[in-house]
Design a protein around this motif. Structure first.
Motif, mmCIF file in Angstrom:
data_model
loop_
_atom_site.group_PDB
_atom_site.id
_atom_site.type_symbol
_atom_site.label_atom_id
_atom_site.label_comp_id
_atom_site.label_asym_id
_atom_site.label_seq_id
_atom_site.Cartn_x
_atom_site.Cartn_y
_atom_site.Cartn_z
ATOM 1 N N GLU A 1 0.834 -1.202 0.000
ATOM 2 C CA GLU A 1 0.000 0.000 0.000
ATOM 3 C C GLU A 1 0.869 1.251 0.000
ATOM 4 O OE1 GLU A 1 -2.848 1.825 3.288
ATOM 5 O OE2 GLU A 1 -3.674 -0.028 2.454
ATOM 6 N N LEU A 2 0.413 2.280 -0.731
ATOM 7 C CA LEU A 2 1.120 3.555 -0.763
ATOM 8 C C LEU A 2 0.121 4.702 -0.623
ATOM 9 C CD1 LEU A 2 0.494 4.678 -3.851
ATOM 10 C CD2 LEU A 2 2.264 3.026 -4.444
ATOM 11 N N LYS A 3 0.648 5.890 -0.423
ATOM 12 C CA LYS A 3 -0.186 7.077 -0.247
ATOM 13 C C LYS A 3 0.141 8.090 -1.338
ATOM 14 C CE LYS A 3 0.220 6.492 4.753
ATOM 15 N NZ LYS A 3 0.836 7.063 5.978
ATOM 16 N N ILE A 4 -0.898 8.652 -1.924
ATOM 17 C CA ILE A 4 -0.769 9.781 -2.844
ATOM 18 C C ILE A 4 -1.325 10.993 -2.114
ATOM 19 C CG2 ILE A 4 -1.439 10.750 -5.066
ATOM 20 C CD1 ILE A 4 -1.792 7.923 -6.118
ATOM 21 N N TYR A 5 -0.490 12.009 -1.928
ATOM 22 C CA TYR A 5 -0.921 13.187 -1.174
ATOM 23 C C TYR A 5 -1.633 14.158 -2.106
ATOM 24 C CZ TYR A 5 1.754 11.394 2.709
ATOM 25 O OH TYR A 5 2.203 10.599 3.731
ATOM 26 N N THR A 6 -2.797 14.628 -1.644
ATOM 27 C CA THR A 6 -3.637 15.463 -2.509
ATOM 28 C C THR A 6 -2.984 16.790 -2.848
ATOM 29 O OG1 THR A 6 -4.813 16.220 -0.524
ATOM 30 C CG2 THR A 6 -5.788 14.414 -1.759
ATOM 31 N N ARG A 7 -2.112 17.292 -1.983
ATOM 32 C CA ARG A 7 -1.469 18.568 -2.303
ATOM 33 C C ARG A 7 -0.546 18.429 -3.513
ATOM 34 N NH1 ARG A 7 3.534 19.601 -0.218
ATOM 35 N NH2 ARG A 7 4.531 17.962 1.002
ATOM 36 N N HIS A 8 0.019 17.222 -3.703
ATOM 37 C CA HIS A 8 0.831 16.988 -4.898
ATOM 38 C C HIS A 8 -0.061 16.963 -6.145
ATOM 39 C CE1 HIS A 8 3.862 14.846 -2.072
ATOM 40 N NE2 HIS A 8 4.069 16.145 -2.112
ATOM 41 N N LEU A 9 -1.250 16.343 -6.023
ATOM 42 C CA LEU A 9 -2.187 16.321 -7.146
ATOM 43 C C LEU A 9 -2.668 17.731 -7.478
ATOM 44 C CD1 LEU A 9 -4.409 13.202 -6.286
ATOM 45 C CD2 LEU A 9 -2.695 13.388 -8.096
ATOM 46 N N GLU A 10 -2.974 18.513 -6.432
ATOM 47 C CA GLU A 10 -3.447 19.878 -6.653
ATOM 48 C C GLU A 10 -2.395 20.711 -7.372
ATOM 49 O OE1 GLU A 10 -6.556 20.561 -2.956
ATOM 50 O OE2 GLU A 10 -4.404 20.882 -2.611
ATOM 51 N N SER A 11 -1.142 20.517 -7.010
ATOM 52 C CA SER A 11 -0.061 21.249 -7.667
ATOM 53 C C SER A 11 0.057 20.834 -9.129
ATOM 54 C CB SER A 11 1.258 20.998 -6.929
ATOM 55 O OG SER A 11 2.338 21.599 -7.590
ATOM 56 N N GLU A 12 -0.057 19.551 -9.392
ATOM 57 C CA GLU A 12 0.074 19.050 -10.759
ATOM 58 C C GLU A 12 -1.104 19.496 -11.624
ATOM 59 O OE1 GLU A 12 2.094 16.744 -13.747
ATOM 60 O OE2 GLU A 12 2.679 17.554 -11.800
ATOM 61 N N LEU A 13 -2.316 19.477 -11.051
ATOM 62 C CA LEU A 13 -3.522 19.814 -11.809
ATOM 63 C C LEU A 13 -3.847 21.299 -11.769
ATOM 64 C CD1 LEU A 13 -5.780 16.843 -10.615
ATOM 65 C CD2 LEU A 13 -4.604 17.049 -12.810
ATOM 66 N N ASP A 14 -3.114 22.038 -10.938
ATOM 67 C CA ASP A 14 -3.334 23.467 -10.767
ATOM 68 C C ASP A 14 -4.799 23.754 -10.401
ATOM 69 O OD1 ASP A 14 -2.681 26.142 -10.637
ATOM 70 O OD2 ASP A 14 -3.081 26.501 -12.772
ATOM 71 N N THR A 15 -5.261 23.052 -9.394
ATOM 72 C CA THR A 15 -6.633 23.228 -8.932
ATOM 73 C C THR A 15 -6.722 22.823 -7.470
ATOM 74 O OG1 THR A 15 -8.962 22.744 -9.420
ATOM 75 C CG2 THR A 15 -7.419 20.907 -9.517
ATOM 76 N N THR A 16 -7.844 23.125 -6.850
ATOM 77 C CA THR A 16 -8.100 22.689 -5.477
ATOM 78 C C THR A 16 -9.049 21.499 -5.509
ATOM 79 O OG1 THR A 16 -7.860 24.951 -4.662
ATOM 80 C CG2 THR A 16 -8.984 23.375 -3.220
ATOM 81 N N LEU A 17 -8.733 20.462 -4.720
ATOM 82 C CA LEU A 17 -9.546 19.252 -4.673
ATOM 83 C C LEU A 17 -10.332 19.186 -3.374
ATOM 84 C CD1 LEU A 17 -6.981 16.645 -6.070
ATOM 85 C CD2 LEU A 17 -8.770 17.869 -7.323
ATOM 86 N N SER A 18 -11.481 18.544 -3.452
ATOM 87 C CA SER A 18 -12.346 18.407 -2.284
ATOM 88 C C SER A 18 -12.805 16.966 -2.155
ATOM 89 C CB SER A 18 -13.558 19.338 -2.423
ATOM 90 O OG SER A 18 -14.486 19.116 -1.380
#
Length: 603
Positions: free
Chosen positions: A532-549
């Motif tokens: 199991e691994l973790k993907i941190y949402t702040r990394h996704l937000e930076s890559e997608l240039d958006t805020t996630l909820s």
């Protein structure tokens, strides 16, 4: 003045740099010594892990245990971080030598069971063999003889050996490195139920009716001789193909065929008690021959492993019942139980809401995918009904994981209470007496309950000791979880370090399943290996240039501006590493918009 025996003992140390020569730092203390330099001898490199001994104030290297920068060296450092020393003190070793000289195998009080066709069934590489079994059938009744290593005879309160076992609490396991609770000459030698040697054992005779129900149990202190050391796969192959892979000993072969009968009956009884069987995955991680690499093998549980597990569980239930029965009439008996409460109603309600959200977001058939605690279908039957193959199997996998999360952890206690996970009114841990101090203590309590002799300790002393054991046993479970996590982290480090050798456009990605999420991270189980691994949402937000909820039920992440779903519980994802966050010491992981892009099976 007497010499300090501690300075004569062997220890595990790491080579460190010094101004003019090398030093050795004891991994398990604050001691630092100069390395003994031999003429024309090349000293171990800085960072090497060695087995050393003090000689004339200097460290004499006995063995190179791990090379610098190797995975094996990192494993020793993990063990040292948690104070898990593979070595034992001279006082303990002295007691072991005395025990080996007087093994107590000619004890006239032992019941002679050497003629019974016992065998051990365990992992192929297992050396500390706690359990052996033999089964026969008289008319329609099964007699299961389940032998447990008699560690309590050799490891007694008041001994240095017992004190050290109490301090450790259990044996600990890392890939390629086992830290034993008892010294290896005992746990892999005299106490272990090895092949073709006489051993002491506590034997549970479990008498089962034609349905597999245990109708009565007897416990004997016995002398046995295991006829074979078999692996789970050995026995599975024999049962699947008896003509192609026969067992030479016909009595042993007959016993193993009865194991299959009894095992199937016990599994059926567990199903009738609505015992939940989750889809879990175990990863057997082994070091490569050079000590630098992992060989990653997904463990598939054989039917035989489940049969043996059922008998082990039955032993633990029957042993707990034996200690609980009339315990008010023998107040010197001090049972320790393993208790597992029913999941809290609030967590069950949350799980029900999660399922409804999952049905909606994935457009699932409510008739198949819905479940309610007070409905007609039990949780066990509901989980069993979910698809195991096909595209929707990933959603089922995520549901199984979320169902596990509903549970609270089991723990050791002096109070008898129901064990929800096993489905038993009372439960204890008898079955690992060489690997858990609880097992040693419980075996002692059984012997004292069966004996007319005064107990070893007073009631007050036993009260105090029991509380110590409960505390260390609960803590040792926590430590094992921590080091398992750190061991798995090494697997991920190996995988992603390799990936980082590729350019961004050629970097491989790895298929996995989204098992869970919260406001800050997404949990993914890789297909191979099952880590199991973790993907941190702040990394996704930076890559997608958006805020996630993340929604309230923790089922979907969406763009905050458009409410467009980005990733859902149960999704198939293709994960790749972008970089390493050196400050937080974690990998920056992302997922491809096309889940099949650059995917690799990682065989």
């Amino acid at each position: 003045m007497k010499a300090n025996p501690e300075l004569k003992s062997e220890f595990i140390g790491e080579i460190t740099e010094a101004k003019e020569s090398s030093d050795v730092r004891d991994l398990f203390s604050t001691r630092v010594f100069a390395l003994e330099q031999q003429p024309n001898e090349i000293p171990p490199e800085t960072g090497s892990i060695i087995l050393g001994r003090i000689r004339n104030g200097l460290v004499h290297p006995l063995e190179l245990l791990a090379s610098p920068q190797s995975v094996h060296a990192t494993l020793y450092r993990i063990a040292a971080k948690h104070g898990l020393n593979p070595l034992f003190s001279p006082a303990v070793i002295s007691e072991v030598d005395t025990i080996l000289e007087n093994p107590g195998l000619d004890d006239p009080s032992l019941l002679d069971m050497e003629d019974l066709a016992f065998c051990t069934i365990d992992g192929a590489d297992t050396r500390d063999l706690d359990q052996a079994l033999y089964i026969d059938k008289v008319q329609s009744q099964y007699r299961v003889f389940y032998a447990l290593a008699d560690a309590a005879y050799y490891v007694r309160p008041g001994m240095h050996l017992f004190d050290e076992a109490l301090k450790r609490g259990s044996s600990y396991y890392l890939p390629g490195l086992m830290i034993p609770m008892l010294p290896r000459p005992l746990c892999e030698g005299l106490i272990s139920l090895n092949e073709n040697v006489v051993r002491r054992a506590m034997v549970f005779q479990l008498n089962l009716n034609e349905s597999g129900v245990c109708v009565n149990t007897q416990i004997f202190h016995s002398r046995i001789r295991s006829r074979a050391k078999l692996s789970f796969q050995d026995v599975q192959t024999f049962l699947d193909y008896p003509d192609k892979h026969p067992i030479a000993d016909p009595t042993l072969g007959a016993s193993l065929k009865l194991l299959q009968e009894v095992g199937e009956l016990r599994l059926q009884l567990a199903e009738e008690r609505n015992i939940v069987r989750y889809r879990r995955y175990e990863v057997n991680v082994k070091l490569g021959s050079d000590g630098f690499r992992f060989n990653i093998l997904d463990d598939l549980r054989t039917d035989v492993e489940q049969y043996n597990e059922q008998l082990s569980l039955l032993c633990n239930v029957e042993g707990a019942r034996f200690l609980r029965k009339d315990d008010n009439k023998k107040d010197h008996i001090h049972p320790i139980y393993r208790v597992h409460p029913h999941p809290p109603p609030a967590q069950i309600a949350s799980f029900e809401r999660l399922l409804q959200s999952l049905i909606k977001i994935h457009h699932l058939d409510p008739e198949l995918w819905s479940w309610q605690h007070n409905g007609l279908k039990t949780l066990a039957n509901y989980l069993k009904s979910l698809p195991a193959i096909g595209p929707q199997s990933r959603i089922a996998q995520a549901i199984h994981r979320q169902a596990v999360m509903v549970n609270v952890r089991s723990s050791f206690s002096h109070e008898a209470a129901r064990h929800y996970g096993v489905g038993a009114d009372v439960y204890a841990r008898f079955s690992a007496p060489m690997r858990e101090i609880v097992g040693v203590f419980l075996h002692k309590e059984v012997a004292e309950k069966q004996s007319d002799k005064p107990p070893i300790l007073s009631k007050t002393e036993d009260d105090v000791l029991r509380e110590q054991i409960i505390d260390i046993a609960n803590r040792s479970k926590s430590v094992q979880r921590q080091i398992t996590h750190e061991g798995n982290r090494l697997v991920l480090d190996q995988i992603f370090s390799d990936d980082m050798q590729h350019t961004n456009d050629q970097r491989p990605s790895h298929m996995g399943t989204v098992l869970g999420m919260d406001n800050s991270r997404i949990y993914v189980l890789l297909d191979k290996p099952k880590v199991e691994l973790k993907i941190y949402t702040r990394h996704l937000e930076s890559e997608l240039d958006t805020t996630l909820s993340c929604d309230d039920e923790k089922v979907v992440f969406s763009r905050l501006d458009t409410n467009e779903p980005i990733i859902k519980l149960g999704d198939s994802v293709s994960v790749y590493v972008k970089d390493r966050d050196k400050i937080r010491d974690r990998w920056i992981l992302l997922f491809n918009s096309n889940p099949l892009a650059n995917s690799t099976t990682m065989d």
